[in-house]
Design a protein around this motif. Structure first.
Motif, PDB file in Angstrom:
ATOM      1  N   LEU A  94       0.822  -1.209   0.000  1.00 46.72           N
ATOM      2  CA  LEU A  94       0.000   0.000   0.000  1.00 46.72           C
ATOM      3  C   LEU A  94       0.857   1.261   0.000  1.00 46.72           C
ATOM      4  O   LEU A  94       0.521   2.245  -0.643  1.00 46.72           O
ATOM      5  N   ASP A  95       1.961   1.236   0.724  1.00 46.27           N
ATOM      6  CA  ASP A  95       2.842   2.396   0.751  1.00 46.27           C
ATOM      7  C   ASP A  95       3.367   2.703  -0.649  1.00 46.27           C
ATOM      8  O   ASP A  95       3.523   3.862  -1.029  1.00 46.27           O
ATOM      9  N   GLN A  96       3.605   1.647  -1.423  1.00 47.11           N
ATOM     10  CA  GLN A  96       4.059   1.845  -2.793  1.00 47.11           C
ATOM     11  C   GLN A  96       2.964   2.408  -3.687  1.00 47.11           C
ATOM     12  O   GLN A  96       3.229   3.008  -4.720  1.00 47.11           O
ATOM     13  N   LEU A  97       1.711   2.210  -3.271  1.00 44.93           N
ATOM     14  CA  LEU A  97       0.585   2.701  -4.063  1.00 44.93           C
ATOM     15  C   LEU A  97       0.224   4.143  -3.748  1.00 44.93           C
ATOM     16  O   LEU A  97      -0.666   4.702  -4.361  1.00 44.93           O
ATOM     17  N   ALA A  98       0.897   4.758  -2.771  1.00 50.35           N
ATOM     18  CA  ALA A  98       0.522   6.107  -2.324  1.00 50.35           C
ATOM     19  C   ALA A  98       0.935   7.130  -3.380  1.00 50.35           C
ATOM     20  O   ALA A  98       1.938   7.824  -3.276  1.00 50.35           O
ATOM     21  N   ILE A  99       0.146   7.212  -4.448  1.00 46.31           N
ATOM     22  CA  ILE A  99       0.487   8.045  -5.606  1.00 46.31           C
ATOM     23  C   ILE A  99       0.498   9.524  -5.250  1.00 46.31           C
ATOM     24  O   ILE A  99       1.393  10.273  -5.634  1.00 46.31           O
ATOM     25  N   VAL A 100      -0.504   9.968  -4.506  1.00 44.50           N
ATOM     26  CA  VAL A 100      -0.606  11.390  -4.208  1.00 44.50           C
ATOM     27  C   VAL A 100       0.580  11.864  -3.390  1.00 44.50           C
ATOM     28  O   VAL A 100       1.109  12.941  -3.601  1.00 44.50           O
ATOM     29  N   SER A 101       0.997  11.033  -2.433  1.00 44.14           N
ATOM     30  CA  SER A 101       2.117  11.448  -1.594  1.00 44.14           C
ATOM     31  C   SER A 101       3.412  11.531  -2.400  1.00 44.14           C
ATOM     32  O   SER A 101       4.352  12.208  -1.988  1.00 44.14           O
ATOM     33  N   GLN A 102       3.450  10.870  -3.561  1.00 42.50           N
ATOM     34  CA  GLN A 102       4.632  10.932  -4.407  1.00 42.50           C
ATOM     35  C   GLN A 102       4.568  12.100  -5.386  1.00 42.50           C
ATOM     36  O   GLN A 102       5.586  12.514  -5.907  1.00 42.50           O
ATOM     37  N   ALA A 103       3.363  12.622  -5.651  1.00 41.55           N
ATOM     38  CA  ALA A 103       3.214  13.726  -6.594  1.00 41.55           C
ATOM     39  C   ALA A 103       3.924  14.964  -6.051  1.00 41.55           C
ATOM     40  O   ALA A 103       3.802  15.288  -4.869  1.00 41.55           O
ATOM     41  N   LYS A 104       4.683  15.672  -6.900  1.00 41.83           N
ATOM     42  CA  LYS A 104       5.420  16.857  -6.464  1.00 41.83           C
ATOM     43  C   LYS A 104       4.792  18.105  -7.081  1.00 41.83           C
ATOM     44  O   LYS A 104       4.888  18.319  -8.287  1.00 41.83           O
ATOM     45  N   PRO A 105       4.124  18.918  -6.253  1.00 43.41           N
ATOM     46  CA  PRO A 105       3.523  20.137  -6.787  1.00 43.41           C
ATOM     47  C   PRO A 105       4.594  21.157  -7.183  1.00 43.41           C
ATOM     48  O   PRO A 105       5.703  21.177  -6.620  1.00 43.41           O
ATOM     49  N   THR A 106       4.256  21.993  -8.159  1.00 38.91           N
ATOM     50  CA  THR A 106       5.156  23.059  -8.591  1.00 38.91           C
ATOM     51  C   THR A 106       4.790  24.330  -7.833  1.00 38.91           C
ATOM     52  O   THR A 106       3.693  24.868  -7.987  1.00 38.91           O
ATOM     53  N   VAL A 107       5.696  24.812  -7.001  1.00 38.03           N
ATOM     54  CA  VAL A 107       5.446  25.963  -6.135  1.00 38.03           C
ATOM     55  C   VAL A 107       6.305  27.139  -6.593  1.00 38.03           C
ATOM     56  O   VAL A 107       7.495  26.975  -6.898  1.00 38.03           O
ATOM     57  N   ARG A 108       5.672  28.315  -6.648  1.00 29.84           N
ATOM     58  CA  ARG A 108       6.381  29.530  -7.075  1.00 29.84           C
ATOM     59  C   ARG A 108       6.804  30.328  -5.833  1.00 29.84           C
ATOM     60  O   ARG A 108       5.966  30.773  -5.055  1.00 29.84           O
ATOM     61  N   ARG A 109       8.117  30.478  -5.669  1.00 31.32           N
ATOM     62  CA  ARG A 109       8.667  31.253  -4.561  1.00 31.32           C
ATOM     63  C   ARG A 109       9.741  32.201  -5.080  1.00 31.32           C
ATOM     64  O   ARG A 109      10.601  31.786  -5.875  1.00 31.32           O
ATOM     65  N   ASP A 110       9.667  33.441  -4.650  1.00 31.97           N
ATOM     66  CA  ASP A 110      10.609  34.473  -5.128  1.00 31.97           C
ATOM     67  C   ASP A 110      10.601  34.560  -6.650  1.00 31.97           C
ATOM     68  O   ASP A 110      11.632  34.814  -7.286  1.00 31.97           O
ATOM     69  N   GLY A 111       9.408  34.282  -7.246  1.00 37.02           N
ATOM     70  CA  GLY A 111       9.266  34.387  -8.694  1.00 37.02           C
ATOM     71  C   GLY A 111       9.801  33.202  -9.462  1.00 37.02           C
ATOM     72  O   GLY A 111       9.739  33.183 -10.697  1.00 37.02           O
ATOM     73  N   ILE A 112      10.315  32.204  -8.771  1.00 37.21           N
ATOM     74  CA  ILE A 112      10.889  31.015  -9.428  1.00 37.21           C
ATOM     75  C   ILE A 112      10.042  29.798  -9.097  1.00 37.21           C
ATOM     76  O   ILE A 112       9.734  29.539  -7.928  1.00 37.21           O
ATOM     77  N   ALA A 113       9.638  29.028 -10.139  1.00 37.58           N
ATOM     78  CA  ALA A 113       8.817  27.831  -9.944  1.00 37.58           C
ATOM     79  C   ALA A 113       9.717  26.611  -9.830  1.00 37.58           C
ATOM     80  O   ALA A 113      10.656  26.446 -10.621  1.00 37.58           O
ATOM     81  N   ALA A 114       9.432  25.786  -8.835  1.00 37.66           N
ATOM     82  CA  ALA A 114      10.211  24.567  -8.646  1.00 37.66           C
ATOM     83  C   ALA A 114       9.318  23.498  -8.018  1.00 37.66           C
ATOM     84  O   ALA A 114       8.372  23.809  -7.286  1.00 37.66           O
TER      85      ALA A 114
END
Length: 807
Positions: A94-114
């Motif tokens: 089940l831990d391997q199935l945790a897709i959402v927890s593996q998804a990496k959102p793109t966050v904009r900080r100081d004008g730079i997206a990462a």
């Protein structure tokens, strides 16, 4: 129409602001899973009542220096290992199935997206969105370019939702089309999906009649061990006059067989093998008893989207309207589907149904949005074609609008193919619209859904279709599957809140639409209040609480992590049709464990009785002055007595095919055979021992012969109990019984085994007496079986009704 931000993009939080929010604890720190930790799993499987009993007896035997008599101690390891390995294996999968927890959102900080890990998101972070992106925390839209979000996992509603600037977005949803950015307003445990997961996070065990029945039996045995142990201690240490070492081994030999040590192991093994078999069908069972629970279920609450239907649409037919040629309509529709840069589910269905487009060169494109409800492509000389909602593009009073409304009322999705009189990207598009065809789409019903529903109907299991989609659409799917009651689906907004009245509705209706998450939970509770055992299937966050409260929760592998975390069964391949196999495995487990329980509990009954008889005889010797009597067996004797009458045969029988329906009353049925059989064995063994017993001054040879005489009687009747439990007979069961008899002949006749296990059947008179006592016991046990079968309502069958069958 969604607003496109023209101003310069916001730069997001600064590094100093991010650090300040971290120090304030405003981070997205949420628990990964709602299940037991490895430490809790180990503790629950090691510190059990049966392990405690065996552990104490094992230490006592070791204190005497007789390691061979402590062989039963290995069962402590085996009992614990099976449960631990299976639960840890399920946890890791089940831990391997945790897709959402593996998804990496793109966050904009100081004008730079990462891209960052979800845990690193802080309050007020600006998170960018694009097609397919998961929304990991709750927030408010700051930028939107035709941004549309699928919230079906939260609401059950299949249609995407337009998100203009200022709209709220919730964790657990994802972007269907367009782009934009949102500011995080609720992170961590405050986010919507996290709140549901947290409420459902308390680990609960599946209700198991087998487990609770075995626990009840173990409690009774624990209470019986106290007086039996005291009697045995008194008899061995005081009455018999033996030294402390043989006295302790005799006491342990009396107490060990009282504990059905292998029953817990056999139950776990039967469950574990079932789990492995189901695993080959891509079905993950998180708790061993869950397959038993599903075999007892009499109501299955099935979500429509993702369970009965696939996540997509299917082209049903094209209704060509006046003035247009069918070939022209199909070419135009296939061109629109092939050239759409971001096709939604409806356009994809058209493309799949019509195949490749004609290859017309396009001159203008208008993407679809929920605001304007249409999309279009201009093809120069081939015309300006539109695809959209009939109620938007058609005159409501026209005959075409009436036909579209009539088709839509049956739960089908209707799109209008039309031709405009100007380019689709013109400011006043679409202009004058000429209706060309009505494109009829229907949800993809799973090809195995009907067969699965028919299986449950044959097994007297009721199906309740519960969906957040509109009632008409849900009813159409149910009707196509020939589910009774599907033609009059109930709108859940009209359901009563009172549990008793809601239960009345649920008893008679089968199909429900527009069901809120809290209503799903209330429905499960209402059904349970009427004595039903309820299974709930689902894939979305909106199903979490209902899955948690149901007797058995079944989640789809492609669903949200929250549903997979709280469900007992996860269908990794998302196939509803796997459930009948789970039911079949549950029946095999229930039937076979009940079968082998007869063996183990018969041993418990005769061991308790024999201990009491010997103990009371010892007390009587002190009162009336006759010769004291010691326990007839060594621990190694009770071990080999169980090898081929219980241990190995029980393991084989627990894995055999078994299609008997699950019935309640496990403990009662088992004890109706185990008690009389155990009483007969205990009395016959005691009588045989009294015949052979030569008194307290007997030689070592006479003691061994007396013990052997009692053991022969015990084994004879115990093998016959095995033969009874194995009925009806097929070839492999006959081989199993014959092998057990042959194994005991080897143990009693080969010099090495006779010496090793301290067996001596050389006294013909005593051995003859043992056979006579055993034969009388066999007759009495056979009579007890006939009476027990009649009371339980079974049939006295010695062979299966069909060749090769198995009961």
């Amino acid at each position: 129409m969604s607003t496109t931000v023209q101003a310069p993009k916001a730069i997001g939080l600064t590094a100093a602001e991010v650090e300040r929010r971290r120090s304030d604890g405003a981070t997205n720190d949420v628990p990964d899973r709602a299940s037991r930790s490895v430490r809790e799993i180990v503790r629950a499987n090691v510190f059990t009542r049966i392990n405690a009993i065996l552990g104490v007896l094992f230490i006592l035997v070791l204190s005497t220096g007789s390691v061979i008599d402590g062989m039963f101690g290995l069962l402590i390891v085996a009992n614990s290992a099976v449960g631990i390995i299976q639960e840890v294996r399920a946890k890791r999968t089940l831990d391997q199935l945790a897709i959402v927890s593996q998804a990496k959102p793109t966050v904009r900080r100081d004008g730079i997206a990462a891209q960052i890990a979800p845990r690193e998101v802080v309050l007020d972070d600006l998170i960018e969105l694009g097609p397919g992106d998961q929304i990991v925390v709750d927030g408010v839209t700051e930028e939107s370019a035709l941004l549309e979000v699928d919230e079906s996992l939260l609401t059950g509603e299949a249609d995407p939702v337009d998100k203009a600037v200022g709209s709220q977005v919730m964790s657990g949803s994802y972007v269907v089309s367009g782009s934009g950015a949102y500011r995080a307003t609720k992170v961590g445990r405050e986010a919507y999906a996290a709140k549901l997961a947290d409420e459902a996070s308390k680990f609960t065990l599946v209700k198991s009649e087998l487990r609770s029945g075995i626990d009840t039996i173990l409690k009774v045995i624990t209470y019986l061990l106290i007086p039996a142990g005291l009697l045995s201690i008194y008899n061995q240490l005081v009455s018999s006059g033996e030294s402390w070492r043989p006295a302790v081994t005799g006491m342990v030999a009396a107490l060990v067989p009282m504990v059905p040590e292998g029953l817990v192991l056999m139950t776990s093994m039967a469950f574990a093998v079932g789990v492995v078999r189901l695993g080959r069908r891509q079905c993950l069972v998180q708790e061993l008893p869950a397959i038993e629970g599903l075999a007892r279920v009499d109501v299955v609450c099935a979500d429509k989207t993702g369970t009965l239907t696939e996540n997509g649409m299917r082209l049903s037919r094209i209704v060509t309207l006046d003035g247009f040629d069918d070939d022209e309509v199909r070419r135009a529709a296939s061109a629109l589907a092939a050239d759409d840069p971001r096709p939604n589910a409806s356009v994809q269905a058209i493309g799949e149904g019509l195949g490749a487009g004609p290859g017309w060169p396009s001159t203008a494109v208008a993407p679809f949005s929920s605001a304007k409800k249409w999309s279009g492509i201009s093809y120069g000389e081939h015309g300006d074609w539109l695809l959209g909602a009939p109620d938007v593009l058609l005159d409501p009073s026209s005959e075409d609008a009436r036909v579209a409304e009539e088709l839509g009322s049956s739960g089908l999705r209707i799109l209008l193919l039309a031709r405009g009189d100007r380019p689709v990207d013109a400011a006043d598009a679409p202009g004058t619209v000429r209706p060309a065809a009505l494109i009829v789409l229907e949800q993809k019903v799973r090809p195995d859904a009907r067969e699965t529903l028919e299986y449950f109907a044959e097994q007297n299991v009721s199906i309740k279709v519960i969906s957040g989609d509109n009632a008409v659409s849900v009813g159409a799917v149910a009707t196509s599957l020939e589910l009774p009651g599907g033609d009059h689906a109930v709108d859940a907004r009209e359901l009563p809140e009172d549990r008793a009245r809601l239960a009345d509705v649920l008893e008679h209706e089968t199909t429900f639409g527009r069901v809120r998450p809290d209503q799903k939970r209330a429905m499960v509770a209402a059904l349970q209040s009427r004595g039903h055992t309820v299974a709930m299937t689902g894939d979305g966050v909106n199903d979490v609480l209902a899955l948690k409260d149901a007797d058995i929760g079944v989640a789809m592998g492609s669903g949200s992590p929250a549903t997979r975390a709280v469900a007992q069964i996860v269908l990794l391949d998302n196939k509803f049709a796997t459930l009948p196999y789970v039911v079949g495995e549950g029946r095999r487990v229930i039937g076979n464990i009940e079968r082998v329980s007869n063996l183990f509990l018969t041993k418990t009954v005769y061991s308790v009785l024999l201990a009491f008889l010997v103990g009371l005889a010892g007390v009587g010797s002190q009162i009336f002055g006759y010769d004291p009597i010691g326990y007839p067996f060594l621990p190694r004797h009770v071990t080999i007595a169980a090898w081929f009458t219980i241990g190995i045969p029980a393991f084989i029988l627990s894995l055999a095919p078994n299609n008997e329906r699950a019935r309640s009353g496990f403990v009662g049925r088992v004890m109706r055979l185990a008690i009389p059989s155990g009483v007969v064995i205990g009395l016959a063994t005691f009588v045989a021992y009294l015949i052979a017993y030569a008194g307290p001054d007997a030689t070592e040879e006479q003691k061994v012969q007396a013990g052997t005489t009692a053991l022969i009687t015990l084994i004879m009747i115990a093998v016959w109990v095995l033969a009874i439990v194995a009925r009806p007979y097929v070839w492999w069961k006959v081989v199993l019984i014959a092998t057990s008899i042959l194994a005991y002949l080897v143990l009693f006749t080969v010099p090495f085994t006779r010496e090793f296990f301290k067996l001596d059947p050389s006294n013909v008179g005593l051995t003859t007496a043992a056979f006579i006592c055993g034969a009388v016991g066999i007759v009495l046990v056979e009579i007890a079986w006939w009476i027990s079968t009649a009371i339980n309502g079974g049939q006295h069958t010695l062979v299966p009704a069909s060749p090769g069958g198995s009961a």
